[in-house]
Every structure is written in C-alpha cells, then in structure tokens.
Design a protein around this motif. Structure first.
Motif, PDB file in Angstrom:
ATOM      1  N   THR A 199      40.738  36.574  33.908  1.00  0.00           N
ATOM      2  CA  THR A 199      40.048  35.212  35.094  1.00  0.00           C
ATOM      3  C   THR A 199      40.068  36.121  36.292  1.00  0.00           C
ATOM      4  OG1 THR A 199      41.191  33.548  33.166  1.00  0.00           O
ATOM      5  CG2 THR A 199      40.276  33.038  35.528  1.00  0.00           C
ATOM      6  N   ASP A 204      35.089  31.490  29.978  1.00  0.00           N
ATOM      7  CA  ASP A 204      36.528  31.779  29.889  1.00  0.00           C
ATOM      8  C   ASP A 204      37.809  31.008  29.093  1.00  0.00           C
ATOM      9  OD1 ASP A 204      39.119  32.663  30.825  1.00  0.00           O
ATOM     10  OD2 ASP A 204      39.057  32.426  33.320  1.00  0.00           O
ATOM     11  N   GLU A 205      37.750  31.052  27.947  1.00  0.00           N
ATOM     12  CA  GLU A 205      38.306  30.443  27.235  1.00  0.00           C
ATOM     13  C   GLU A 205      38.288  29.462  27.091  1.00  0.00           C
ATOM     14  OE1 GLU A 205      42.842  30.989  26.823  1.00  0.00           O
ATOM     15  OE2 GLU A 205      43.148  32.718  28.975  1.00  0.00           O
TER      16      GLU A 205
HETATM   17 MG   LIG Z   1      42.899  33.595  32.527  1.00  0.00          MG
END
Ligand SMILES: [Mg+2]
Ligand SMILES: Nc1ncnc2c1ncn2[C@@H]1O[C@H](COP(=O)(O)OP(=O)(O)OP(=O)(O)O)[C@@H](O)[C@H]1O
Length: 277
Positions: A67, A179-180
């Motif tokens: 991240t 991000d995911e």
């Molecule tokens: Mg992360």
C-alpha cells in the motif's frame, strides 16, 4: 465505439474547464524506491517498470509495503530514496490521471453513490452539466443504474466497490492503482467484478498496478507478477505471465495458468513466514 471510448469522448473538458486533459495510458517507473516511516523502512530498493497499458500485479506478505508503494506512485507520500516517474516525470504530488481504488472502498458515507462518483469532477471544477452527464455514463458503465441516490451503507459490498471503481475512472485515468480492490468482497462477487474489470480493460487498456493477496487474481490480471519478500519488502522475483488475452474463464482454467499460479504460490510460500507475518 466502446463505452469507455464514449466516456472519454463525452468527458473531454470544455474550454472553460480547468481540468487538464489526460489521455491514453502512462508508463510508471518505480526506480530504486525505499519507503521509510521514522527510522523504519516499509519497503527497500524497489524497482518496477510498467509500460503504458500494461498490468503489473504485486503480491507479498502483509506489512511488506505494498500500500505504501502505491501511495508513493499516487504522490501521497515521498520515497526516502529513489524516485517514481509517471510518463518520465518525477512524482511529487498526485500526477494528473493517476487514480486509486481501495480495499475498503474509501467512499464518503454522507454522500450518495452519484455524489461520490462526481466528487473528483467537482474538485476539478468541471461544468455542472458535464459532471452530470459523465456521472450518468460511469454509473451505467459499472452497472449501478437505479442506485444513484443510495448512500454507501445502503449498498452491497460489490456495489460499493463498483462506486469506488467509477469514482477512479471518473478522472479518465492513465494509471489505475488497485489496492486489493476485491479483497473485502465475497468470493462470488469478487469473481464477477474481476471479469467485468478485465472486459473494461480490454476495451481500453489502462496502465495498472494491481496489489492483491490472491495469487489467482495476480496471474489473471498481470502481464507480470512482482513477488515481494520480507518486512520491509524487497523484490524477490518477477514472473512473466505470457497468457493470451482476453483473459477469460477458459484462460483461467488452462494448464499454463495453473502452472504459473503454482510457480507464484511456491515463491510466496518459500518466504520466511516467521519473519514476515
Ligand atoms: Mg496494504
Ligand atoms: N502512515 C504510516 N506511519 C507509520 N508507519 C506506517 C504508515 N503506513 C504504513 N506504515 C508501516 O509500513 C509498513 C508497510 O505497510 P503497508 O500498509 O504498506 O503494508 P502492506 O504490504 O500494504 O500490508 P497489507 O497486505 O496488510 O495491506 C508496515 O510496517 C506499517 O506499519
């Protein structure tokens, strides 16, 4: 003309608009980047080169700095060492046309789906009619018609992430940082959204950095998979994914896909889990 092309066409800023036009896809060069908080490194000496229109997946243990790296590409934090370039320009603030989609959607709870999607357009000072027409097209594109006036808590997880995706696409991104994006969704919804996003990308290939904990997802999306190791994270290995596109279900069931997935899996599992968990 595809939906994304129409969107781009109709969303071209008018002459009175202050929004700078962004078009096409941009390259991203993460060049020897070390991220640091206080006296602790969050990621070390990361090199990732993404050509325009490519998708590079990033996998690695929790806390290895994924991240943090995306935030550096978005210009939200600066590297302690090295630099990030978007289309050759060193990133210092958020570059034009770089947008991020978050795991936990990151929506404003007090704004409707429509207002969340329109938000970046308002920030850019686009004319009211242009915001309205662009928002309508985005809502149609991500399949949210009928839920424009709903607040995030009135939407399912999948719908909230469709809203997050539409908001990211609103700025006509040249780089999409994921991000995911499907991490908080149930398996079935995630599967549906994965293939929808891939179809959208096929219509208009945008450069993507795709962080995920799902090895299947990393292989399904990526032209390459960057495997990070350790905490702070370093690049352990980069796997080329020479699977054909479009990446549909047939590709995801092919022997080649399974072999690549196993390869990435064994790399991830070979890590020192005591140190990295
Ligand atoms: Mg992360
Ligand atoms: N704002 C911050 N201030 C201080 N430390 C931070 C900050 N943001 C992240 N870190 C630290 O940096 C390291 C990497 O965090 P990051 O969120 O990038 O990991 P990640 O790889 O995305 O993990 P996950 O897979 O769990 O999302 C962690 O040790 C974290 O505690």
């Amino acid at each position: 003309m595809s939906l994304l092309d129409r969107l781009r066409d109709s969303s071209r800023p008018s002459r009175t608009s202050t929004a700078a036009p962004a078009s096409g896809s941009a390259s991203v060069d993460i060049d020897g980047v070390t991220m640091r908080f206080g006296d602790r490194n969050a990621a070390e000496d990361i090199h990732v080169d993404v050509r325009p229109g490519e998708i590079v997946s990033i996998v690695g243990p929790s806390g290895c700095g994924k991240t943090t790296l995306l935030r550096a590409v978005a210009g939200l934090i600066s590297p302690a060492e090295g630099r990030v370039r978007v289309d050759g320009e060193t990133v210092s603030t958020t570059p034009d046309g770089v947008a991020m989609v978050f795991q936990h959607f990151g929506l404003f709870p007090w704004k409707t789906a429509e207002a969340n999607i329109a938000y970046p357009l308002r920030l850019r000072g686009l004319p009211r009619e242009e915001i309205a027409s662009r928002t309508r097209e985005l809502i149609e594109m991500v399949g949210l018609s009928g839920f424009e006036r709903s607040y995030p808590h009135q939407l399912s997880g999948g719908m909230q992430q469709r809203t997050g995706l539409a908001r990211a696409l609103a700025v006509r991104p040249r780089v999409l940082l994921m991000d995911e994006p499907f991490g908080a969704l149930d398996a079935q919804t995630a599967e549906v959204l994965r293939f929808e996003l891939l179809r959208m990308w096929e219509e208009h290939p945008i450069t993507m950095l795709f962080v995920t904990h799902s090895i299947d997802e990393a292989v399904l999306f990526g032209d390459r998979v960057v495997v990070l190791k350790g905490r702070p994270g370093r690049v352990h290995e980069v796997i080329d994914v020479a699977l054909p596109r479009p990446r549909d279900r047939a590709v995801a069931m092919s022997e080649e896909f399974v072999a690549l997935r196993e390869r990435v899996w064994s790399l991830v599992m070979s890590q020192d889990t005591h140190r990295t968990r």
